[in-house]
Design an enzyme around this catalytic site. Sequence first.
Site, PDB file in Angstrom:
ATOM      1  CG  HIS A  33      31.405  44.649  45.691  1.00  0.00           C
ATOM      2  ND1 HIS A  33      30.511  44.116  44.778  1.00  0.00           N
ATOM      3  CD2 HIS A  33      32.088  43.584  46.205  1.00  0.00           C
ATOM      4  CE1 HIS A  33      30.644  42.795  44.754  1.00  0.00           C
ATOM      5  NE2 HIS A  33      31.599  42.452  45.610  1.00  0.00           N
ATOM      6  CD  GLU A  34      34.659  43.680  49.252  1.00  0.00           C
ATOM      7  OE1 GLU A  34      34.142  42.866  50.054  1.00  0.00           O
ATOM      8  OE2 GLU A  34      35.069  43.345  48.127  1.00  0.00           O
TER       9      GLU A  34
END
Length: 273
Positions: free
Chosen positions: A136-137
């Site tokens: 996600h990051e």
Amino acid sequence: MRIKNFFIAVLMVLSLAGCKTNPFTGEKNLNFVSNDQLFPAAFAQYDQFLAENNVVTGTAEDRMIKNVGQKIVTAAERYLNANGYQGYLNDFAWEFNLVKDEQLNAWAMPGGKIVFYTGILPVAQTETGVAAIMAHEVAHALADHGAQRMSAGQLQQLVSVAGSVALSGRSEQTQQIFAQAYGLGSQLGVMLPFSRSHETEADRIGLTLMAIAGYNPEEAADLWRRMAAQSQGQSPPEFLSTHPASSTRISNITKWAPEAKAEARKYGVTSFK
């Protein structure tokens, strides 16, 4: 003439919207901040943050964070190269650090600088949980969400100035009403939905990246169930938040996980951790 010039400036900025293609969605995104402008400043801020905080090194958890991060980046490179974006990562300088802090958080800066707080590891529970957060990051960094937020903020300010100039001959009360209405309207109607859209986009891209890296994307829904349990009663209503509601994220991830697995199979990945 001043009013006309300001609105011409606004229109010129608007015309720049969509000048960069998102390699994962194919969509044109609002982004008029170049890597050359943004990355050096982000790298300097990241180094300053590390110097001022307790960075964990040499532990099994630190090694896992770095190992998982590299796997996700390798998956991203495979995807980008296969889809005609060779060299997309040339300006990135990936770095993955674990910081001792009880916050349930991880974040990415433009150019690939990522931090995990130790407080989020018990919620992640496993390497696959870490991979869901990491992907996600990494997705935020790859999709230029930082640059897009800066671009949107600059555009928001420019429109505010243009509106103030246009109303400069009106009463002070009228100007105050505009300032209040525009501030609230642009925040609730534009900036917060814009931020939530980035989170949703990072969720979807992240599922594909973790799947190509060999991690089961279906585990991401379980991660968000644990996150929801930890933050129960603490989150604002979705329309007031920078993030989608946990129920929305879980529903989306459950729907998208099979698609991520199917995409990973194109790269020869047939089993998932």
